[in-house]
Scaffold this active site. Structure first.
Site, PDB file in Angstrom:
ATOM      1  N   GLY A 277       0.867  -1.194   0.000  1.00  0.00           N
ATOM      2  CA  GLY A 277       0.000   0.000   0.000  1.00  0.00           C
ATOM      3  C   GLY A 277       0.892   1.228   0.000  1.00  0.00           C
ATOM      4  N   GLY A 278       1.928   1.167  -0.851  1.00  0.00           N
ATOM      5  CA  GLY A 278       3.008   2.173  -0.806  1.00  0.00           C
ATOM      6  C   GLY A 278       2.699   3.457  -1.543  1.00  0.00           C
ATOM      7  N   ASP A 300       0.344  -1.360  -4.834  1.00  0.00           N
ATOM      8  CA  ASP A 300      -0.855  -0.558  -4.533  1.00  0.00           C
ATOM      9  C   ASP A 300      -1.948  -0.939  -5.530  1.00  0.00           C
ATOM     10  OD1 ASP A 300      -2.635   1.854  -3.936  1.00  0.00           O
ATOM     11  OD2 ASP A 300      -0.939   2.295  -2.637  1.00  0.00           O
ATOM     12  N   ASP A 331      -3.596  -6.302  -4.289  1.00  0.00           N
ATOM     13  CA  ASP A 331      -4.579  -6.028  -3.243  1.00  0.00           C
ATOM     14  C   ASP A 331      -4.044  -6.653  -1.952  1.00  0.00           C
ATOM     15  OD1 ASP A 331      -6.661  -6.189  -1.439  1.00  0.00           O
ATOM     16  OD2 ASP A 331      -8.178  -6.720  -2.921  1.00  0.00           O
ATOM     17  N   LYS A 347       3.206   1.666   5.643  1.00  0.00           N
ATOM     18  CA  LYS A 347       3.261   3.036   6.168  1.00  0.00           C
ATOM     19  C   LYS A 347       1.916   3.755   6.007  1.00  0.00           C
ATOM     20  CE  LYS A 347       5.570   7.440   5.347  1.00  0.00           C
ATOM     21  NZ  LYS A 347       4.550   8.118   4.558  1.00  0.00           N
ATOM     22  N   HIS A 351      -4.196   2.569   9.854  1.00  0.00           N
ATOM     23  CA  HIS A 351      -5.195   3.411  10.547  1.00  0.00           C
ATOM     24  C   HIS A 351      -6.455   3.653   9.706  1.00  0.00           C
ATOM     25  CE1 HIS A 351      -3.679   7.634   9.099  1.00  0.00           C
ATOM     26  NE2 HIS A 351      -3.723   6.762   8.123  1.00  0.00           N
TER      27      HIS A 351
END
Ligand SMILES: C[S@@+](CC[C@H](N)C(=O)[O-])C[C@H]1O[C@@H](n2cnc3c(N)ncnc32)[C@H](O)[C@@H]1O
Length: 467
Positions: A277-278, A300, A331, A347, A351
């Site tokens: 997910g960079g 990503d 994914d 990174k 959240h």
């Protein structure tokens, strides 16, 4: 609070202010005046010295705590509870371009009749709104009904001319990160706040881990995720503005953050680092430039990967041409295709997800990890508001008594971000316990926390290994 606590806070304030004064004199910095007309990197330069920044934070935390203990509790809580009126006033001045109008008027200020004529509002009402903010040190009333900017209202400045904003209102927040952030927040989060209680008290949504059953979806009256909402054609302006919010946030992250996140020197030649997910690879580009023998894969979603390829082709084409850096669609809830990975970076991704999703993502990485792999998570880890044993916190040092160990209201932003994560995604900025539980339950073990951004106290890199 006892009398000695009050005196103790006063002592802390005096000591810290003396430190600030001495260091500023020694290093030729000016302590900025609240009434100085603008906000700029220069006006905030004094804070670039870490000892000054620390002393300023302690002073502010002690002042806030002192005021809280000396004000009548009902006054204090009332002013906290009416935050919505503050938000409404900031929103009016931001969207009505009051700061830009006052900047163009110069330091003498402008009568509210002229301000109101320029922004098309009722002068008596606008006067009350600006004065309300002035009472909180945003703007200055130089003569009755004549207002000017100060250092705080200067942060609302998009730095565009009123003429340009009027000609192109959709572009108002282009390249204006902080005003874009405020405009986004005052538009979106405000609608969430008003339904937070109603949403939480409902049996069906109170424990929701779904991305379409959130405080956000109720507040905006939509049945879609946060991300899908911004992609909707009706929300073109909001989407455009949000792009500049993210750009503004990235711009304030230190460019060397990735080097503080892990001891990259221990990785062997030809090591593989996967940034999960960079995004477009902003965080990993400095790593690729410094460590020219490691291989980096940035994963990503398809549209982000395409954007990332354009970004690398422009900024560092050699890395792509040599095949040392790759951008690949993946994914992160699906099995991780790359084996033999030395380090996974995750990174500012976790959240955005409720814990059931995080567990899935972490499990996928654990299934693919060899026994020597490390996982580097970069996210806020929120401290408790009470003192705890060393193994229950991320920092060896706690803030001096009688301050709250998390600096109290001075560190409001990280806890506000946690509220936003709840509103938007049913997710969280985790405490150390929540993060440990997530990692342990997916087969990881935390070995180290590192502070990686001097300006953002709670942003940590968390190093974990297979348990
Ligand atoms: C907040 S951004 C963080 C980007 C990057 N790690 C950084 O710190 O600059 C979250 C990223 O997760 C990506 N993402 C969201 N869902 C994903 C999925 N299911 N698989 C892979 N990436 C995803 C988004 O496209 C976005 O780039």
């Amino acid at each position: 609070m006892s009398q000695s606590s009050v005196l103790h806070l006063a002592d802390l304030i005096q000591e810290s202010v003396q430190i600030i004064d001495k260091l500023c004199k020694d290093n030729n910095f000016n302590i900025p005046d609240l009434s100085s007309p603008g906000f700029s990197t220069q006006s905030e330069a004094f804070r670039s010295n870490p000892a000054v920044a620390d002393a300023a934070k302690i002073t502010a935390a002690a002042c806030m705590q002192l005021a809280t203990s000396l004000l009548p509790p009902t006054d204090f809580l009332f002013s906290l509870a009416v935050g919505d009126s503050h938000s409404a006033a900031v929103r009016v001045c931001l969207e009505a371009n009051v700061t830009e109008i006052l900047r163009e008027a110069g330091p003498e200020g402008l009568h509210v009749d002229v301000i109101a004529a320029k922004c098309g509002l009722d002068a008596p009402k606008l006067s009350r709104i600006i004065r309300y903010l002035t009472t909180h040190h945003v703007y200055r009333e130089v003569k009755p009904d004549v207002f000017t900017n100060n250092r705080i209202s200067g942060t609302l400045d998009t730095r565009k001319s009123l003429k340009d904003i009027t000609a192109n209102p959709e572009g108002k927040y282009d390249s204006a990160g902080f005003p874009a952030l405020l405009s986004h927040h005052l538009d979106i989060d405000h609608k969430c706040s008003v339904v937070a209680w109603d949403t939480l008290k409902e049996g069906t949504t109170e424990c929701s881990q779904e991305l379409t059953r959130t405080i956000f979806s109720r507040g905006l009256n939509v049945n879609m995720t946060y991300w899908d909402f911004f992609k909707h054609p009706d929300n073109h302006f909001r989407h455009r503005r949000f792009g500049f919010v993210m750009q503004g946030m990235e711009a304030i992250q230190p460019s060397d953050m990735i080097f503080r996140a892990f001891n990259w020197n221990i990785l062997g030649k030809d090591a593989i680092v996967v940034d999960v997910g960079g995004g477009i690879g902003i965080a990993t580009m400095p790593l690729a430039r410094r460590y020219t023998e490691i291989n980096i894969v940035i994963q990503d979603l398809p549209n982000v990967v395409e954007e990332g390829k354009r970004f690398w082709k422009e900024k560092y084409p050699k890395a792509l041409q040599s095949g040392r850096v790759k951008l690949e669609t993946h994914d992160f809830f699906e099995p991780q295709p790359i084996k033999g990975v030395s380090a996974f970076i995750v990174k500012q991704v976790l959240h955005n997800w409720p814990s059931t999703y995080i567990k899935k993502l972490l499990s996928r990485l654990r299934e693919a990890a060899s026994k020597d792999a490390v996982l580097i998570i970069i996210d806020n880890v929120l401290p408790y508001a009470c003192r705890v044993a060393e193994n229950e916190r991320t920092d060896a040092k706690e803030e001096p008594e009688p301050l709250l160990p998390n600096y109290g209201a001075v560190c409001n932003s990280a806890y506000t971000l946690d509220m936003m994560m709840m509103f938007y995604f049913n997710s969280q900025e985790p405490t150390i316990k929540q993060l440990t539980d997530l990692l342990t339950s997916t087969g990881w073990k935390i070995v180290k926390f590192r502070s990686i951004d001097p300006r953002s106290h709670f942003l940590k890199s968390v190093e974990a290994i297979p348990a």
